[in-house]
Design an enzyme around this catalytic site. Structure first.
Site, PDB file in Angstrom:
ATOM      1  CG  ASP A 112      -0.300  -0.189   2.541  1.00 45.61           C
ATOM      2  OD1 ASP A 112       0.864   0.244   2.704  1.00 45.61           O
ATOM      3  OD2 ASP A 112      -0.947  -0.749   3.449  1.00 45.61           O
ATOM      4  CG  HIS A 129       4.637  -9.968  -0.382  1.00 48.98           C
ATOM      5  ND1 HIS A 129       3.994 -10.280   0.785  1.00 48.98           N
ATOM      6  CD2 HIS A 129       5.571 -10.943  -0.552  1.00 48.98           C
ATOM      7  CE1 HIS A 129       4.508 -11.396   1.284  1.00 48.98           C
ATOM      8  NE2 HIS A 129       5.467 -11.810   0.510  1.00 48.98           N
ATOM      9  CB  ILE A 251      -0.676  -2.346  15.369  1.00 48.64           C
ATOM     10  CG1 ILE A 251      -0.601  -3.872  15.357  1.00 48.64           C
ATOM     11  CG2 ILE A 251       0.525  -1.728  14.672  1.00 48.64           C
ATOM     12  CD1 ILE A 251      -0.769  -4.493  14.002  1.00 48.64           C
TER      13      ILE A 251
HETATM   14  P1  NAD Z   1      -2.085 -11.363   7.845  1.00 51.61           P
HETATM   15  O1  NAD Z   1      -3.413 -10.918   7.301  1.00 51.61           O
HETATM   16  O2  NAD Z   1      -1.713 -12.783   7.684  1.00 51.61           O
HETATM   17  O3  NAD Z   1      -1.958 -11.022   9.399  1.00 51.61           O
HETATM   18  C1  NAD Z   1      -2.269  -9.755   9.912  1.00 51.61           C
HETATM   19  C2  NAD Z   1      -2.198  -9.848  11.447  1.00 51.61           C
HETATM   20  O4  NAD Z   1      -2.414  -8.556  11.996  1.00 51.61           O
HETATM   21  C3  NAD Z   1      -3.276 -10.772  12.033  1.00 51.61           C
HETATM   22  O5  NAD Z   1      -2.669 -11.636  12.964  1.00 51.61           O
HETATM   23  C4  NAD Z   1      -4.254  -9.803  12.702  1.00 51.61           C
HETATM   24  O6  NAD Z   1      -4.864 -10.368  13.850  1.00 51.61           O
HETATM   25  C5  NAD Z   1      -3.348  -8.641  13.066  1.00 51.61           C
HETATM   26  N1  NAD Z   1      -4.008  -7.316  13.126  1.00 51.61           N
HETATM   27  C6  NAD Z   1      -4.777  -6.737  12.179  1.00 51.61           C
HETATM   28  N2  NAD Z   1      -5.123  -5.482  12.539  1.00 51.61           N
HETATM   29  C7  NAD Z   1      -4.582  -5.276  13.769  1.00 51.61           C
HETATM   30  C8  NAD Z   1      -4.583  -4.162  14.665  1.00 51.61           C
HETATM   31  N3  NAD Z   1      -5.178  -3.014  14.375  1.00 51.61           N
HETATM   32  N4  NAD Z   1      -3.937  -4.305  15.853  1.00 51.61           N
HETATM   33  C9  NAD Z   1      -3.319  -5.476  16.167  1.00 51.61           C
HETATM   34  N5  NAD Z   1      -3.262  -6.551  15.340  1.00 51.61           N
HETATM   35  C10 NAD Z   1      -3.884  -6.442  14.154  1.00 51.61           C
HETATM   36  O7  NAD Z   1      -1.007 -10.374   7.233  1.00 51.61           O
HETATM   37  P2  NAD Z   1       0.424 -10.652   6.626  1.00 51.61           P
HETATM   38  O8  NAD Z   1       1.206 -11.537   7.522  1.00 51.61           O
HETATM   39  O9  NAD Z   1       0.955  -9.342   6.230  1.00 51.61           O
HETATM   40  O10 NAD Z   1       0.130 -11.496   5.308  1.00 51.61           O
HETATM   41  C11 NAD Z   1      -0.829 -11.037   4.372  1.00 51.61           C
HETATM   42  C12 NAD Z   1      -0.290 -10.840   2.951  1.00 51.61           C
HETATM   43  O11 NAD Z   1      -1.271 -10.106   2.240  1.00 51.61           O
HETATM   44  C13 NAD Z   1       0.954 -10.004   2.899  1.00 51.61           C
HETATM   45  O12 NAD Z   1       1.884 -10.726   2.204  1.00 51.61           O
HETATM   46  C14 NAD Z   1       0.591  -8.735   2.121  1.00 51.61           C
HETATM   47  O13 NAD Z   1       1.333  -8.678   0.929  1.00 51.61           O
HETATM   48  C15 NAD Z   1      -0.824  -8.889   1.702  1.00 51.61           C
HETATM   49  N6  NAD Z   1      -1.752  -7.797   2.178  1.00 51.61           N
HETATM   50  C16 NAD Z   1      -1.322  -6.511   2.203  1.00 51.61           C
HETATM   51  C17 NAD Z   1      -2.175  -5.507   2.644  1.00 51.61           C
HETATM   52  C18 NAD Z   1      -1.660  -4.088   2.647  1.00 51.61           C
HETATM   53  O14 NAD Z   1      -0.789  -3.743   1.846  1.00 51.61           O
HETATM   54  N7  NAD Z   1      -2.155  -3.224   3.548  1.00 51.61           N
HETATM   55  C19 NAD Z   1      -3.463  -5.816   3.080  1.00 51.61           C
HETATM   56  C20 NAD Z   1      -3.884  -7.155   3.037  1.00 51.61           C
HETATM   57  C21 NAD Z   1      -2.995  -8.139   2.587  1.00 51.61           C
END
Ligand code: NAD
Length: 261
Positions: A112, A129, A251
């Protein structure tokens, strides 16, 4: 709403480790951007948790093989909440680590660009990614701003093809310049991320379920090289057993407290 409750004693210790660290590496995942309005994939409100069908569009072979999957993906991109998203206090707390001269690398799984928008020097950010802000042609590799390609979708092309390839009489499939499932990672980027894990004295892993490899391996790699590990997330991760401190909570709130912003 995440509850920041159980980390009070560990956060004091973790904040002291951060103040003392000279080469900090931060690894971020989708969880850092949910407070900016971008859903994650696997958290309790994640896109895939709620709609397992959406996972199909993230698979490279499905995407290349099926015009239906691509039309679905382009509509998703067009209407993504990410275009209007702004950095949140969690992103800004990490910029403060750089401002203090402590940041070795920020490695992000996110696509993002909110870390750069928050103020990080682009050369310190490793996007393992890729980025959703560019489109790429799968045939000729032409890259251009996603805004240009999305404008074509907005004006009626439901599966825009590559304009350069079209001039040569070839159909080039366009996708976002992100790493889909089944697609190879960029070796140099992964190498630089692993090197940062090797050279850091403190690794902070934020907002990732730490189950996507090889990036998740940064945690045991840094640990084996002697670094301290802090995990910040709203729920347990696959790598908590390697951590010196696991800070469970929101977070934005935990990072603000950890960094002191
Ligand atoms: P994931 O979705 O596997 O894990 C996200 C973690 O963050 C979860 O354990 C969740 O419980 C926690 N979480 C979410 N919001 C939170 C908050 N406000 N406070 C505390 N904890 C919180 O994410 P990942 O490990 O990054 O893997 C997902 C893949 O998808 C990545 O490789 C990424 O490329 C992609 N992705 C990116 C975006 C982005 O760019 N914002 C969004 C969705 C997915």
């Amino acid at each position: 709403m995440w509850v920041a409750s159980e980390h009070t004693s560990s956060i004091t210790a973790a904040a002291a480790w951060l103040r003392a660290a000279r080469r900090v590496t931060v690894l971020t995942g989708a969880g850092i951007s949910t407070d900016s309005g971008i859903p994650d994939f696997r958290g309790p409100n994640g896109l895939w948790t709620k709609n397992p069908q959406a996972q199909k569009a993230a698979n490279l072979q499905h995407y290349l093989d099926s015009v239906e999957v691509r039309r679905f993906a382009w509509q998703n991109r067009l209407h993504s909440a990410a275009w209007a998203a702004q950095p949140n206090p969690g992103h800004r707390a990490l910029v403060e680590i750089e401002r203090r001269g402590q940041l070795l690398r920020l490695v992000t799984q996110n696509i993002d660009e909110l870390h750069q928008r928050a103020g990080h020097a682009p050369e310190l950010v490793l996007e393992v990614h890729g980025t959703m802000h560019r489109s790429v042609c799968w045939t000729c590799g032409d890259r251009r701003p996603m805004t240009e390609t999305l404008e074509r979708v907005r004006t009626g092309e439901d599966d825009p093809d590559c304009l350069l390839c079209r001039e040569r009489g070839v159909t080039g499939v366009l996708k976002s310049d992100t790493i889909s499932f089944g697609q190879s990672l960029v070796a140099e980027v992964i190498h630089a991320a692993m090197q940062a894990a090797q050279e850091t004295d403190l690794l902070i892993a934020v907002g990732s379920s730490l189950q996507v490899y090889p990036v998740a391996n940064m945690v045991p790699r840094a640990r084996a090289a002697g670094a301290r590990i802090i995990v910040v997330n709203g729920e347990p991760t696959k790598m908590d057993h390697h951590a010196d401190a696991v800070l469970i909570g929101s977070i934005s709130e935990v990072l603000t407290e950890l960094v002191g912003t």
